[in-house]
Design a protein around this motif. Sequence first.
Motif, PDB file in Angstrom:
ATOM      1  N   THR A   9       0.801  -1.307  -0.113  1.00  0.00           N
ATOM      2  CA  THR A   9      -0.038  -0.015   0.011  1.00  0.00           C
ATOM      3  C   THR A   9       0.818   1.150   0.104  1.00  0.00           C
ATOM      4  O   THR A   9       2.083   1.391   0.219  1.00  0.00           O
ATOM      5  CB  THR A   9      -0.818   0.130   1.206  1.00  0.00           C
ATOM      6  N   ASP A  10       0.195   2.235  -0.333  1.00  0.00           N
ATOM      7  CA  ASP A  10       0.779   3.713  -0.205  1.00  0.00           C
ATOM      8  C   ASP A  10      -0.362   4.534   0.233  1.00  0.00           C
ATOM      9  O   ASP A  10      -1.260   4.669  -0.590  1.00  0.00           O
ATOM     10  CB  ASP A  10       1.526   4.314  -1.466  1.00  0.00           C
ATOM     11  N   LEU A  11      -0.501   4.783   1.586  1.00  0.00           N
ATOM     12  CA  LEU A  11      -1.619   5.450   1.986  1.00  0.00           C
ATOM     13  C   LEU A  11      -1.492   6.996   2.286  1.00  0.00           C
ATOM     14  O   LEU A  11      -2.484   7.715   2.507  1.00  0.00           O
ATOM     15  CB  LEU A  11      -2.103   4.796   3.559  1.00  0.00           C
ATOM     16  N   HIS A  12      -0.415   7.478   2.111  1.00  0.00           N
ATOM     17  CA  HIS A  12      -0.176   8.948   2.390  1.00  0.00           C
ATOM     18  C   HIS A  12       0.803   9.416   1.235  1.00  0.00           C
ATOM     19  O   HIS A  12       2.027   9.452   1.067  1.00  0.00           O
ATOM     20  CB  HIS A  12       0.333   9.194   3.715  1.00  0.00           C
ATOM     21  N   ARG A  13      -0.004   9.859   0.023  1.00  0.00           N
ATOM     22  CA  ARG A  13       0.776  10.344  -1.007  1.00  0.00           C
ATOM     23  C   ARG A  13      -0.296  11.558  -1.469  1.00  0.00           C
ATOM     24  O   ARG A  13      -1.452  11.379  -1.869  1.00  0.00           O
ATOM     25  CB  ARG A  13       0.763   9.220  -2.049  1.00  0.00           C
ATOM     26  N   HIS A  14       0.360  12.581  -1.674  1.00  0.00           N
ATOM     27  CA  HIS A  14      -0.386  13.838  -2.113  1.00  0.00           C
ATOM     28  C   HIS A  14      -0.296  13.839  -3.586  1.00  0.00           C
ATOM     29  O   HIS A  14       0.973  13.854  -4.041  1.00  0.00           O
ATOM     30  CB  HIS A  14       0.186  15.183  -1.570  1.00  0.00           C
ATOM     31  N   LEU A  15      -1.530  13.917  -4.217  1.00  0.00           N
ATOM     32  CA  LEU A  15      -1.437  13.874  -5.477  1.00  0.00           C
ATOM     33  C   LEU A  15      -0.959  14.864  -6.133  1.00  0.00           C
ATOM     34  O   LEU A  15      -0.304  15.238  -7.164  1.00  0.00           O
ATOM     35  CB  LEU A  15      -2.900  13.769  -5.967  1.00  0.00           C
ATOM     36  N   ALA A  80      -3.799  13.829 -12.327  1.00  0.00           N
ATOM     37  CA  ALA A  80      -4.383  12.784 -11.635  1.00  0.00           C
ATOM     38  C   ALA A  80      -4.261  11.238 -12.594  1.00  0.00           C
ATOM     39  O   ALA A  80      -3.953  10.410 -11.556  1.00  0.00           O
ATOM     40  CB  ALA A  80      -6.092  12.860 -11.534  1.00  0.00           C
ATOM     41  N   TYR A  81      -4.267  11.216 -13.568  1.00  0.00           N
ATOM     42  CA  TYR A  81      -4.219  10.089 -14.571  1.00  0.00           C
ATOM     43  C   TYR A  81      -2.844   9.515 -14.262  1.00  0.00           C
ATOM     44  O   TYR A  81      -2.550   8.391 -13.803  1.00  0.00           O
ATOM     45  CB  TYR A  81      -4.664  10.095 -16.004  1.00  0.00           C
ATOM     46  N   GLU A  82      -1.877  10.560 -14.217  1.00  0.00           N
ATOM     47  CA  GLU A  82      -0.261  10.184 -14.103  1.00  0.00           C
ATOM     48  C   GLU A  82      -0.101   9.439 -12.710  1.00  0.00           C
ATOM     49  O   GLU A  82       0.771   8.743 -12.458  1.00  0.00           O
ATOM     50  CB  GLU A  82       0.797  11.198 -14.883  1.00  0.00           C
ATOM     51  N   ASN A  83      -0.818  10.294 -11.967  1.00  0.00           N
ATOM     52  CA  ASN A  83      -0.551   9.821 -10.506  1.00  0.00           C
ATOM     53  C   ASN A  83      -0.953   8.251 -10.002  1.00  0.00           C
ATOM     54  O   ASN A  83      -0.019   7.633  -9.647  1.00  0.00           O
ATOM     55  CB  ASN A  83      -1.508  10.410  -9.618  1.00  0.00           C
ATOM     56  N   ALA A  84      -1.892   7.907 -10.729  1.00  0.00           N
ATOM     57  CA  ALA A  84      -2.404   6.461 -10.789  1.00  0.00           C
ATOM     58  C   ALA A  84      -1.613   5.713 -11.301  1.00  0.00           C
ATOM     59  O   ALA A  84      -0.963   4.581 -10.859  1.00  0.00           O
ATOM     60  CB  ALA A  84      -3.857   6.223 -11.207  1.00  0.00           C
ATOM     61  N   VAL A  85      -1.134   5.928 -12.611  1.00  0.00           N
ATOM     62  CA  VAL A  85       0.119   5.287 -13.462  1.00  0.00           C
ATOM     63  C   VAL A  85       1.114   5.113 -12.424  1.00  0.00           C
ATOM     64  O   VAL A  85       1.567   3.975 -12.349  1.00  0.00           O
ATOM     65  CB  VAL A  85       0.400   5.642 -14.577  1.00  0.00           C
ATOM     66  N   ASP A  86       1.817   6.068 -11.670  1.00  0.00           N
ATOM     67  CA  ASP A  86       2.970   5.868 -10.987  1.00  0.00           C
ATOM     68  C   ASP A  86       2.726   5.224  -9.871  1.00  0.00           C
ATOM     69  O   ASP A  86       3.678   4.438  -9.450  1.00  0.00           O
ATOM     70  CB  ASP A  86       3.418   7.612 -10.737  1.00  0.00           C
ATOM     71  N   VAL A  87       1.622   5.253  -9.012  1.00  0.00           N
ATOM     72  CA  VAL A  87       1.221   4.343  -7.906  1.00  0.00           C
ATOM     73  C   VAL A  87       1.385   2.984  -8.203  1.00  0.00           C
ATOM     74  O   VAL A  87       2.104   2.136  -7.743  1.00  0.00           O
ATOM     75  CB  VAL A  87      -0.087   4.687  -7.259  1.00  0.00           C
ATOM     76  N   ALA A  88       0.799   2.699  -9.444  1.00  0.00           N
ATOM     77  CA  ALA A  88       0.799   1.202  -9.875  1.00  0.00           C
ATOM     78  C   ALA A  88       2.353   0.913 -10.414  1.00  0.00           C
ATOM     79  O   ALA A  88       2.731  -0.202  -9.717  1.00  0.00           O
ATOM     80  CB  ALA A  88      -0.087   1.085 -11.097  1.00  0.00           C
ATOM     81  N   ALA A  89       3.024   1.773 -10.936  1.00  0.00           N
ATOM     82  CA  ALA A  89       4.726   1.478 -11.114  1.00  0.00           C
ATOM     83  C   ALA A  89       5.119   1.142 -10.065  1.00  0.00           C
ATOM     84  O   ALA A  89       6.511   0.468 -10.053  1.00  0.00           O
ATOM     85  CB  ALA A  89       4.964   2.817 -12.100  1.00  0.00           C
ATOM     86  N   ASN A  90       5.065   1.784  -8.846  1.00  0.00           N
ATOM     87  CA  ASN A  90       5.488   1.435  -7.684  1.00  0.00           C
ATOM     88  C   ASN A  90       5.302  -0.163  -7.019  1.00  0.00           C
ATOM     89  O   ASN A  90       5.875  -0.556  -6.110  1.00  0.00           O
ATOM     90  CB  ASN A  90       5.131   2.264  -6.417  1.00  0.00           C
ATOM     91  N   GLY A  91       4.526  -0.774  -7.930  1.00  0.00           N
ATOM     92  CA  GLY A  91       4.230  -2.104  -7.411  1.00  0.00           C
ATOM     93  C   GLY A  91       2.999  -1.884  -6.492  1.00  0.00           C
ATOM     94  O   GLY A  91       2.807  -3.076  -5.720  1.00  0.00           O
ATOM     95  N   VAL A  92       2.546  -1.163  -6.137  1.00  0.00           N
ATOM     96  CA  VAL A  92       1.440  -0.776  -5.124  1.00  0.00           C
ATOM     97  C   VAL A  92      -0.009  -1.556  -5.592  1.00  0.00           C
ATOM     98  O   VAL A  92      -0.297  -1.406  -6.757  1.00  0.00           O
ATOM     99  CB  VAL A  92       1.099   0.677  -4.730  1.00  0.00           C
ATOM    100  N   ASP A  93      -0.456  -2.109  -4.770  1.00  0.00           N
ATOM    101  CA  ASP A  93      -1.824  -2.774  -4.859  1.00  0.00           C
ATOM    102  C   ASP A  93      -3.039  -1.922  -4.565  1.00  0.00           C
ATOM    103  O   ASP A  93      -4.215  -2.044  -5.237  1.00  0.00           O
ATOM    104  CB  ASP A  93      -2.024  -4.125  -4.255  1.00  0.00           C
TER     105      ASP A  93
END
Length: 331
Positions: A9-15, A80-93
């Motif tokens: 997880t990543d629960l504290h990430r400012h978009l 916002a879109y790129e944020n989601a892509v980058d979170v996924a690229a971190n391996g975050v579920d």
Amino acid sequence: MTNNSLILTDLHRHLDGSVRPQTVLELAQQFNVALPAYDMPTLRPYLQVIDRCPSVEALLAKLDYQVAVLGDLDAVRRVAYENAVDVAANGVDYGELRFSPAYMAGPHKLPMQGVVEAVIDGVQAGARDNDIMINLIGILCRGDGQQACHSELDAILSQRDHFVACDLAGDEEGFPGDLFVEHFKRVRNADLGVTIHAGEPGPTSSIWQALNELGATRLGHATRAPEDPKLLDFIRDNNIGIESCPTSNVHANTVADYNVHPLKQFLGHGIIASLNTDDPGVSANSIPFEYQMAKEGIGLSDAQLIQVQKNGLQMAFISNCDRKALQAKKQ
Ligand SMILES: O=c1[nH]cnc2c1ncn2[C@@H]1O[C@H](CO)[C@@H](O)[C@H]1O
Ligand SMILES: [Zn+2]
């Protein structure tokens, strides 16, 4: 360092603290926004922390470039879109992205509700395209004052069903939590979760206030909590989750270095603490990097690293049903 059979997880990430430097540059050119430079090697030190900043305020000032370039709602949707892509690229579920509608709307006077809708739109599309689960947390910017924060909360509540919680961020010492008691009553009445940036760099009284008066069930940073042993006991006994962001704390100089970060003490005390990124746009960090530093810098044992990863799922603002469904993905 991360365990592939457990949800990450990543629960504290400012978009609005995670805009890619290249996107800042491209949007600045698109909207004719003045930047200190237009080539990445010269621009990068303005956008990102190179060694560390003298204070939280100095770190936060770097975030301003990331919202200065949001010239229209399509730009908001893009980041916002790129944020989601980058979170996924971190391996975050599973990720929780937080943002301040007022902070993002401010520089180009965009409509706040429009900003909220564009963020929802972009994050949903990015999450869908990358097969990842993301929820949103609305931020109230303390430094804007009480009245502005009520308007900001109005914008968040206009899309209540797309949020899981609200947070209070910005200048903790200049704008203490007492000013926002009414706001968080509204948040709780809307049945949203409460997480508060507290004890970074504010005193332990600010953490007590967040827990007792704002109804926080999670805390951002709380790096000063160890100053009060009774507070640590209270946090443990009430299952309060601490969102630790070690690199951000080192960069903002609220913790002198990784080897004195309180995460190890939190875990030793039996507190549910997780590892998070905070502002990758300024810290150039990632979830895998945070786990690496937790091991090599903070000195967590392998068992503690597993505990931290489990804590992330336990603390998440989701139902137990969703928690089980997420974990089932790994089995
Ligand atoms: O580490 C932090 N501590 C306190 N406030 C923060 C931090 N990072 C970002 N923001 C604040 O969050 C809002 C944007 O999401 C902005 O108000 C920014 O100043
Ligand atoms: Zn934060």
